[in-house]
Write a protein that holds these residues in place. Structure first.
Motif: not given
Ligand SMILES: NC(=O)c1ccc[n+]([C@@H]2O[C@H](COP(=O)([O-])OP(=O)(O)OC[C@H]3O[C@@H](n4cnc5c(N)ncnc54)[C@H](O)[C@@H]3O)[C@@H](O)[C@H]2O)c1
Length: 451
Positions: A87-101
């Motif tokens: 299953p994929p990781r889920t994010y609500v805030d796109l800024r936290r997604l952009f932190d995901d290296k």
């Protein structure tokens, strides 16, 4: 959706084989294990579903994360696309997604008012970006996106004008550029789609599970209403750009490409939201005309582009011949979308997958072309090869096309024709129109002046 069905049917066969030489033996430019590219899709309610489905079909690509401000969408989407998979990781805030290296690339499939800011933040975080059309909500944003693309040269950035990946569009442009129609003096864009009234919807409490502040992002604070939320935001100027910036941007892109022009010196648009009394701001009937300097010089010769949007009963203006097109979505009783090009030797009719030319005084059938491509695969292959050009989504081209949409909408909203300086990208002595080249951003969701 027909296009997506095509991708599903063929990508495991012909397309997978065709991409094999690129999959191996390339320098590693991404961080997924075994050359796997880890993609995240931002905005999953509507078109985002097609992005997830398309990437899921490409070998060695993993849809590793989903991001949406509406958490209610995650369970069904995961159920639908990730059976038997991690299953994929889920994010609500796109800024936290952009932190995901661990994420290599993102697709921005949010409403239009978020596109440029999300794309710029992603680029600054080192992610490859495919940004849905229209790539910008106004002309200022488009210029900033182009600047970002010029600065961050190692990032693949793909504009969402997916028809640029179609062999039919590529052969259309080549045929015209090679002089097949003689001197092309005018292009027409047609966007007739039957769309019903959206009615009225009251303001109401924000639904549980929705981060509405993040949904609004750069736009002003407003109470929640269903008529300004999923999909219906297209018809509100604070978020969408009307149908000209929705379906129409595709046909605008083809018109501009075939005509071989960038920005106009004059624009005039008129229309209205006719027939219906509802919450829609944007017109459902719009006629826009543009006058361009002739790129080949030629004294006072100009090039003209005429665009028409209509939302109710439509005629099939775009006749490709007695057999019509296999793609009934594009030429049916409810929809006609495509282009006409007029030159000194004849004319051409084009829909999404196919074009035909008619030449000479008797309009005899001339050369024709067809073929559908795969914009998603082009994005992935461009990431693998490091060659932006093969993504078939040059952001500067995307910006020029969006600029025509925005200029026409400004003319419509001001109710007058406008003179534009295509070099300085400002109107001529027109402060009211210049003010509409940008908008007020709600901090901290500000498209930066310096990218
Ligand atoms: N290329 C095409 O043929 C095509 C077709 C349809 C739509 N589109 C484009 O796709 C985009 C989305 O359109 P749609 O019809 O799917 O809209 P939609 O409203 O149905 O879906 C947008 C999604 O984005 C989410 N979202 C909003 N702000 C967000 C944020 N800050 N972070 C994460 N998620 C956020 C919403 O909650 C929603 O789930 C539009 O830009 C549209 O122009 C392209």
């Amino acid at each position: 959706m027909k296009r997506r069905a095509f991708i599903t049917k063929t990508s495991t066969g012909a397309i997978a084989l065709a991409s094999a030489p690129l999959l191996w033996g390339q320098e590693k430019k991404f961080q997924g294990a075994n050359d796997r590219i880890r993609v995240a899709v931002i905005g999953i309610h509507g078109m985002g579903q097609a992005h997830i489905a398309a990437y899921s079909q490409i070998p060695n690509v993993e849809v590793a994360a989903l991001c949406d401000v509406d958490q209610n969408l995650f369970p069904e989407t995961i159920q639908k696309h990730f059976k038997g998979k991690t299953p994929p990781r889920t994010y609500v805030d796109l800024r936290r997604l952009f932190d995901d290296k661990s994420i290599d690339a993102v697709s921005v499939v949010t409403p239009n008012h978020w596109h440029t800011l999300a794309a710029i933040w992603a680029i600054q975080a080192g992610k490859h970006v495919s940004v849905e059309k229209p790539c910008c909500h106004n002309i200022f944003e488009g210029r900033k996106l182009v600047e970002a693309a010029e600065k961050y040269k190692n990032i693949i950035i793909q504009d969402g004008s997916e028809q640029r990946s179609n062999p039919s569009s590529q052969s259309m442009a080549k045929f015209i550029q090679d002089g097949g129609l003689g001197e092309v003096y005018m292009a027409k864009g047609i966007c007739y789609k039957r769309r019903n009234t959206i009615g009225h919807a009251p303001d109401e409490p924000v639904p549980v599970g929705v981060d509405y502040d993040l949904w609004l992002g750069p736009a002003p604070q407003r109470p929640f209403s269903k008529n300004r939320f999923h999909y219906n935001w297209h018809w509100n100027w604070e978020y969408g750009n009307g149908d000209l910036g929705n379906q129409g941007v595709h046909e605008m892109d083809m018109a501009r490409w075939g005509l071989g022009v960038t920005l106009p010196m004059r624009v005039c648009a008129m229309g209205g939201h006719l027939m219906f009394q509802d919450d829609q701001d944007t017109p459902n009937v719009l006629i826009a005309s543009f006058e361009f300097p002739n790129p080949a010089g030629g004294g006072d010769k100009k090039k003209l582009l005429q665009f028409e949007v209509r939302h109710w009963f439509v005629n099939r203006e775009l006749e490709l011949g007695p057999e019509q097109s296999a793609n009934t979505y594009m030429t049916s009783a409810a929809n006609t979308v495509g282009n006409l090009f007029y030159g000194s030797k004849g004319y051409m009719a084009k829909n999404v997958n196919e074009w035909k030319s008619f030449l000479g005084p008797n309009l005899e059938a001339g050369p024709s072309g067809k073929g559908e491509g795969d914009h998603y695969l082009d994005f992935i292959e461009a990431i693998r090869s490091g060659n932006r050009a093969t993504a078939h989504g040059d952001i500067k081209e995307g910006f020029y096309t969006c600029a025509l949409v925005h200029l026409a909408n400004i003319s419509y909203r001001l109710g007058r024709s406008l003179d534009f300086d295509p070099v300085n990208m400002r109107f001529k002595n027109d402060a009211a129109a210049d003010a509409m080249l940008t908008r007020n951003y709600r901090a901290p969701f500000v498209v930066p002046d310096r990218v």
